[in-house]
Design a protein around this motif. Structure first.
Motif, PDB file in Angstrom:
ATOM      1  N   ASP A  96       0.846  -1.194   0.000  1.00 36.31           N
ATOM      2  CA  ASP A  96       0.000   0.000   0.000  1.00 36.31           C
ATOM      3  C   ASP A  96       0.875   1.235   0.000  1.00 36.31           C
ATOM      4  N   LYS A  97       0.246   2.379  -0.234  1.00 37.53           N
ATOM      5  CA  LYS A  97       0.981   3.630  -0.118  1.00 37.53           C
ATOM      6  C   LYS A  97       1.365   3.861   1.345  1.00 37.53           C
ATOM      7  N   PHE A  98       2.580   4.306   1.596  1.00 41.30           N
ATOM      8  CA  PHE A  98       3.047   4.566   2.965  1.00 41.30           C
ATOM      9  C   PHE A  98       4.117   5.645   2.841  1.00 41.30           C
ATOM     10  N   SER A  99       3.666   6.909   2.875  1.00 36.20           N
ATOM     11  CA  SER A  99       4.573   8.007   2.541  1.00 36.20           C
ATOM     12  C   SER A  99       5.726   8.138   3.535  1.00 36.20           C
ATOM     13  N   THR A 100       5.465   7.859   4.803  1.00 36.73           N
ATOM     14  CA  THR A 100       6.530   8.052   5.796  1.00 36.73           C
ATOM     15  C   THR A 100       7.365   6.783   5.996  1.00 36.73           C
ATOM     16  N   TRP A 101       7.184   5.788   5.113  1.00 34.34           N
ATOM     17  CA  TRP A 101       7.925   4.531   5.268  1.00 34.34           C
ATOM     18  C   TRP A 101       9.442   4.736   5.397  1.00 34.34           C
ATOM     19  N   ASN A 115     -13.182   2.681  14.744  1.00 37.69           N
ATOM     20  CA  ASN A 115     -13.914   3.870  14.331  1.00 37.69           C
ATOM     21  C   ASN A 115     -13.601   4.143  12.867  1.00 37.69           C
ATOM     22  N   GLU A 116     -14.645   4.130  12.039  1.00 38.62           N
ATOM     23  CA  GLU A 116     -14.433   4.252  10.591  1.00 38.62           C
ATOM     24  C   GLU A 116     -13.753   5.549  10.211  1.00 38.62           C
ATOM     25  N   ARG A 117     -14.168   6.640  10.823  1.00 34.08           N
ATOM     26  CA  ARG A 117     -13.585   7.927  10.451  1.00 34.08           C
ATOM     27  C   ARG A 117     -12.112   7.996  10.841  1.00 34.08           C
ATOM     28  N   PHE A 118     -11.805   7.428  11.992  1.00 37.36           N
ATOM     29  CA  PHE A 118     -10.401   7.380  12.422  1.00 37.36           C
ATOM     30  C   PHE A 118      -9.575   6.608  11.393  1.00 37.36           C
ATOM     31  N   ASP A 119     -10.067   5.430  11.005  1.00 34.13           N
ATOM     32  CA  ASP A 119      -9.341   4.593  10.041  1.00 34.13           C
ATOM     33  C   ASP A 119      -9.144   5.337   8.724  1.00 34.13           C
ATOM     34  N   ALA A 120     -10.211   6.029   8.275  1.00 31.88           N
ATOM     35  CA  ALA A 120     -10.143   6.723   6.993  1.00 31.88           C
ATOM     36  C   ALA A 120      -9.088   7.833   7.034  1.00 31.88           C
ATOM     37  N   LEU A 121      -9.053   8.555   8.154  1.00 28.10           N
ATOM     38  CA  LEU A 121      -8.082   9.644   8.274  1.00 28.10           C
ATOM     39  C   LEU A 121      -6.653   9.120   8.298  1.00 28.10           C
ATOM     40  N   ASP A 137      -5.616   6.323   6.880  1.00 30.95           N
ATOM     41  CA  ASP A 137      -5.303   5.899   5.510  1.00 30.95           C
ATOM     42  C   ASP A 137      -4.906   7.098   4.656  1.00 30.95           C
ATOM     43  N   ARG A 138      -5.697   8.182   4.818  1.00 31.67           N
ATOM     44  CA  ARG A 138      -5.424   9.372   4.024  1.00 31.67           C
ATOM     45  C   ARG A 138      -4.034   9.939   4.358  1.00 31.67           C
ATOM     46  N   ALA A 139      -3.720   9.958   5.664  1.00 30.10           N
ATOM     47  CA  ALA A 139      -2.423  10.490   6.085  1.00 30.10           C
ATOM     48  C   ALA A 139      -1.281   9.666   5.510  1.00 30.10           C
ATOM     49  N   ASN A 140      -1.417   8.344   5.515  1.00 30.56           N
ATOM     50  CA  ASN A 140      -0.358   7.472   5.008  1.00 30.56           C
ATOM     51  C   ASN A 140      -0.137   7.645   3.516  1.00 30.56           C
ATOM     52  N   ALA A 141      -1.233   7.993   2.777  1.00 28.01           N
ATOM     53  CA  ALA A 141      -1.109   8.144   1.333  1.00 28.01           C
ATOM     54  C   ALA A 141      -0.585   9.524   0.951  1.00 28.01           C
ATOM     55  N   GLU A 142      -0.558  10.420   1.909  1.00 26.71           N
ATOM     56  CA  GLU A 142      -0.158  11.808   1.659  1.00 26.71           C
ATOM     57  C   GLU A 142       1.348  11.898   1.454  1.00 26.71           C
ATOM     58  N   ILE A 201       0.822  14.915   8.796  1.00 28.74           N
ATOM     59  CA  ILE A 201       0.752  15.092  10.245  1.00 28.74           C
ATOM     60  C   ILE A 201      -0.567  15.750  10.643  1.00 28.74           C
ATOM     61  N   LYS A 202      -1.032  16.690   9.812  1.00 30.76           N
ATOM     62  CA  LYS A 202      -2.329  17.333  10.107  1.00 30.76           C
ATOM     63  C   LYS A 202      -3.464  16.311  10.081  1.00 30.76           C
ATOM     64  N   ASP A 203      -3.395  15.399   9.102  1.00 31.25           N
ATOM     65  CA  ASP A 203      -4.419  14.349   9.033  1.00 31.25           C
ATOM     66  C   ASP A 203      -4.373  13.459  10.279  1.00 31.25           C
ATOM     67  N   PHE A 204      -3.168  13.123  10.707  1.00 36.87           N
ATOM     68  CA  PHE A 204      -3.042  12.301  11.919  1.00 36.87           C
ATOM     69  C   PHE A 204      -3.637  13.023  13.119  1.00 36.87           C
ATOM     70  N   GLN A 205      -3.405  14.336  13.183  1.00 32.46           N
ATOM     71  CA  GLN A 205      -3.955  15.084  14.324  1.00 32.46           C
ATOM     72  C   GLN A 205      -5.480  15.134  14.262  1.00 32.46           C
ATOM     73  N   ASP A 206      -6.021  15.203  13.033  1.00 29.54           N
ATOM     74  CA  ASP A 206      -7.481  15.142  12.900  1.00 29.54           C
ATOM     75  C   ASP A 206      -8.001  13.802  13.422  1.00 29.54           C
ATOM     76  N   ALA A 207      -7.268  12.744  13.072  1.00 26.20           N
ATOM     77  CA  ALA A 207      -7.652  11.421  13.569  1.00 26.20           C
ATOM     78  C   ALA A 207      -7.598  11.402  15.093  1.00 26.20           C
ATOM     79  N   GLU A 208      -6.598  12.067  15.635  1.00 25.83           N
ATOM     80  CA  GLU A 208      -6.423  12.084  17.090  1.00 25.83           C
ATOM     81  C   GLU A 208      -7.597  12.793  17.769  1.00 25.83           C
ATOM     82  N   ARG A 209      -8.186  13.775  17.087  1.00 22.95           N
ATOM     83  CA  ARG A 209      -9.332  14.481  17.680  1.00 22.95           C
ATOM     84  C   ARG A 209     -10.496  13.526  17.893  1.00 22.95           C
ATOM     85  N   ILE A 210     -10.581  12.500  17.047  1.00 31.20           N
ATOM     86  CA  ILE A 210     -11.646  11.501  17.241  1.00 31.20           C
ATOM     87  C   ILE A 210     -11.404  10.746  18.546  1.00 31.20           C
TER      88      ILE A 210
END
Lengths: 307, 541
Positions: free
Chosen positions: B175-180, B470-476, B478-483, B490-499
């Motif tokens: 899969d995509k993993f930008s920070t790999w 939590n579906e929204r957490f998972d989606a965020l 995934d989005r962060a990893n593809a970024e 990192i912003k996407d991860f923080q959004d996930a953290e708000r959940i």
């Protein structure tokens, strides 16, 4: 005598099987050791399954025990989780603890018996009362208190010794840990020999010896002491096993890498091959020590015969 | 006869005395065995010292001294910097081309090549080798062939790893993993010399790597002597002659050795000495945040904790815990009250921030109101579980319960369930046998916000012991990893953290600091983000 020894040796077999089975069950009851191998992370199921298979943890308990005992009789005590053979760990740990035990026992015998004889001969005098109070204090202080206290005083405050023992664990380094380990038993040895001496001072054979005009020194060492030592020898004999196994606290405080250290690590990490292996050897030590004590009776007192 | 034996006896006694005295004199001296060598406390590594089999601090400490990987985390900032890697390039965040720098060798003379990495990674992933860190390679194409969930491996190597030439190899991820590439500083990804594969037992007795130190002598369970490797070509040559790592079972003994001059460096100050440490050591005491967080996780596999509306109760419990008081009184400020689910060691740029907000602030009235609104504690009571063999866990659990009981003011509703050993506790946790909140400690493998969130709270993730989903957490995530842009990721991860802040699947308790003390012989002692001393930077004398 020979028949007696053989009978005793045969009696050891059921004791040995019973104790090892009990230890095996107890370690097993602590739970699955594989989970802890992975730390805070989840064990990977496939890897964990492979490790369980290799250690026979997926077999029924009775089968595990039989497999374990089978390999023990071939001299294979299994492998600790860090990849070392348990026999290798034993070869490193037992000599160290044995040295520590020797130091402790010597201190017990020399200091304990001397104090006991002095105390017993002066029964009721202030010296005797003082020693009784002192031994009571020593008995009631836990090992970890006396250990940390003496370590602090000698090691840190006065700087006479190093607070920890180096990996070579030389005899001179083991003196203080030996004293700490011996302290409680030392008090018992003192009290036992005191009572025994005090009882025997009025025995007929002592009066005879005195009446024969033997020097006081000879009366005490050859006649009085020899007969009074039987309960003390029993205690010390049983104590050898207890000291070796009970060194966990002392070894931890002084960072001695002996049996206590390995047992502690084994229990903490739920490492059954280490724990069961070491305790098995300790059981053998205990049994042999007891046998030797019984045989020593005949040496000390020829009236005791073995049919 | 008698006369003849006496002189020899006396000679023997005299010799013994002389030996004993000289032996004591040698042992009684300073900390290290040489002038530029320092001695440091150590714990017995739990597993054999292989890069992919070491997942705890003590073994990791050694690997960090004798190995250098493609990347290395900057000890001060945590940034992943190229070490052996010349470049790691990608166009799609999924297929990477790794090029190595020229001139790196192992201390036995072997060259560090693309093969050294590919062979090591294939070894690590293969099921027959039973390596604890095998799941770190699960992103690589072909992992399931060498590491099937059951049965024998279908392949010896992973299809996703291809050696191009001596200094180049390619990696294909599933899969995509930008920070790999940033994960490659972790120990599991270290290269191995051919010597490892030809004689593994000998290698384990005396590991050979490509780092600034070599293993001079290793007595398992008691001591490892590391010496500076003069042939090391990397940018971070050791500034001391070597390090003697000594195994201590009791960190209190190590501390006594330190203050009596028998040891140079202790990287774990015992809790009972925290009161004296400043007067004993002054500014030779280090206390700084590390990548470690302690949380109380909830078992979502128990319906009473997972039903809708319970998030109010979970947040209420979080607000009932007086973190300030507990970290001060029990931990003497070696813990910092938590404000999110990551660690301050990441830095604001790395994604640390006050995401938990109000939900992590002690407020007795609000806590009581929230718990009542949410329907109260399940069955009117709550039990906290942790192992109690280390880390003052018993004391803080009692304190947390006291705090909750005082807030609720309805008798002792909070109780503690102490588990004797770590092994037993881990066993209960991984078999999902918890009935109430349980301790969940997390030390990051690499300084990435991803590592604090995905393995712990993503649906079905490897260390999601509460089975939070939590579906929204998972989606965020995934989005962060593809970024491909790191800041956006990192912003996407923080959004996930708000959940997490709204759902409270685990209550952040406190960040754990690294604590260390050192002798007057040393200078330039610093801890890295994993609270391990940066040994190669320490100067002696």
């Amino acid at each position: 005598m020979g028949r007696y020894v053989i009978r005793r040796l045969l009696q050891m077999i059921p004791v040995f099987i019973g104790t090892t089975l009990l230890i095996f069950l107890m370690v097993y009851a602590l739970g699955d050791p594989v989970a802890a191998l992975f730390g805070d992370k989840a064990p990977d199921p496939a890897t964990a399954a492979r490790i369980r298979e290799e250690l026979h943890l997926d077999e029924p308990l009775w089968k595990q025990y039989l497999l374990y005992m089978g390999s023990i009789f071939q001299g294979d005590f299994g492998t600790a989780f860090n990849g070392q053979q348990v026999t290798e760990l034993m070869a490193a740990a037992f000599p160290v603890t044995l040295r520590l035990t020797v130091v402790a026992i010597l201190i017990e015998i020399v200091v304990g018996v001397t104090l006991g004889v002095v105390s017993g001969l002066k029964r009721g005098r202030p010296l005797d009362t003082g020693l009784l109070v002192l031994t009571l204090v020593v008995i009631s202080v836990p090992t970890f208190v006396s250990g940390y206290l003496l370590q602090y005083l000698f090691g840190v405050k006065w700087g006479w010794i190093n607070p920890s023992v180096s990996s070579e664990a030389r005899f001179d380094e083991l003196l203080l840990p030996g004293v700490v380990l011996a302290l409680v038993s030392l008090a018992y040895v003192t009290r036992l020999s005191r009572t025994s001496i005090a009882e025997n001072t009025r025995a007929d054979y002592v009066r005879t010896a005195v009446a024969k005009g033997l020097p006081r020194r000879r009366v005490i060492t050859r006649h009085l002491l020899r007969n009074s030592l039987i309960p003390v020898v029993t205690f010390i004999g049983a104590d050898i096993g207890a000291l070796m196994g009970g060194a966990i606290v002392t070894e931890r405080i002084f960072n001695i890498h002996g049996v206590g250290y390995q047992l502690y690590q084994g229990i903490l990490r739920n490492n059954s091959p280490t724990v069961v292996g070491f305790v098995t050897i300790l059981v053998i030590v205990f049994l042999v020590a007891n046998l030797l004590v019984d045989l020593l009776y005949a040496v000390l007192d020829p009236r005791i015969r073995y049919a | 006869m008698r006369g003849a034996s006496h002189p020899t006896t006396w000679a023997a006694v005299a010799a013994a005395v002389v030996l004993a005295v000289t032996a004591t004199a040698c042992g009684g001296g300073g900390g290290g065995s040489g002038d530029g060598v320092l001695s440091s406390s150590w714990g017995d590594p739990q597993n054999p010292l292989e890069p992919a089999n070491t997942n705890e601090v003590q073994g990791g400490k050694v690997l960090d001294m004798i190995f250098r990987g493609l990347k290395r985390y900057d000890p001060a900032t945590g940034e992943a910097k190229d070490m052996v890697a010349q470049s790691i390039e990608t166009t799609d965040a999924q297929n990477f081309t790794v090029t190595l720098k020229d001139g790196w060798t192992f201390s036995n003379g072997e060259k560090v090549t693309a093969k050294s990495f590919v062979d090591a990674w294939n070894y690590a992933a293969h099921i027959d080798n039973k390596q604890n860190n095998a799941p770190f390679f699960a992103d690589i194409v072909g992992y399931e062939d060498v590491h099937p969930e059951s049965g024998a491996a279908k392949a010896q190597t992973m299809r996703g790893l291809v050696v191009k030439d001596e200094r180049t190899f390619t990696v294909a991820l599933t899969d995509k993993f930008s920070t790999w590439p940033d994960t490659l500083g972790y120990n599991a990804f270290m290269p191995l010399p051919q010597a490892f594969f030809t004689d593994r037992a000998a290698w384990l007795d005396k590991p050979v790597g490509n780092g600034p130190y070599t293993v001079d002598a290793y007595t398992k369970g008691s001591e490892m002597r590391l010496r500076r490797w003069d042939g090391y070509q990397g940018p971070d040559k050791a500034r001391n002659d070597g390090v003697d790592l000594r195994v201590y079972t009791d960190n209190n003994t190590a501390y006594q050795d330190l203050i009596s001059g028998n040891l140079d460096l202790v990287d774990d100050i015992p809790a009972q000495q925290l009161k004296n440490v400043e007067s004993d050591l002054g500014d030779r005491y280090i206390n700084q945040p590390a990548l470690i967080i302690q949380t109380l996780a909830f078992p979502f596999y128990r319906p009473e904790w997972a039903k809708p509306g319970m998030e109010k109760v979970r947040i209420g419990i979080s607000k009932a815990i007086n973190r300030e008081q507990i970290t001060r009184q029990i931990f003497q400020n070696t813990r910092t009250p938590a404000k999110d689910w990551t660690s301050p060691a990441l830095g604001e740029k790395g994604g640390y921030g006050d995401v938990c907000g109000d939900a992590c602030v002690y407020d007795a009235a609000a806590a009581k109101r929230l718990i009542t609104e949410g329907g109260g504690l399940p069955g009117g009571k709550i039990t906290l579980t942790s192992n109690v063999d280390t880390g003052s866990h018993r004391q803080w659990m009692d304190a947390v319960c006291n705090s909750i009981n005082n807030v609720l003011d309805s008798g002792p509703v909070c109780t503690v369930n102490p588990v004797g050993t770590f092994a037993d506790f881990r066993n209960q946790v991984t078999n999902y046998r918890m009935t109430g909140p349980f301790r969940s400690g997390w030390q990051a493998d690499y300084p990435l916000i991803q590592n604090f969130l995905e393995p712990l709270y993503y649906t079905g993730a490897s260390s999601n012991y509460g089975k939070f989903s939590n579906e929204r957490f998972d989606a965020l995530v995934d989005r962060a990893n593809a970024e491909s842009d790191e800041a956006t990721a990192i912003k996407d991860f923080q959004d996930a953290e708000r959940i997490l802040a709204a759902q409270m699947p685990a209550i952040p308790l406190w960040y754990q600091n690294g604590s260390a003390g050192y002798s007057e012989r040393l200078s330039d002692v610093e801890l890295n983000q994993f609270s391990v001393p940066v040994y190669d930077q320490i100067t002696v004398g």
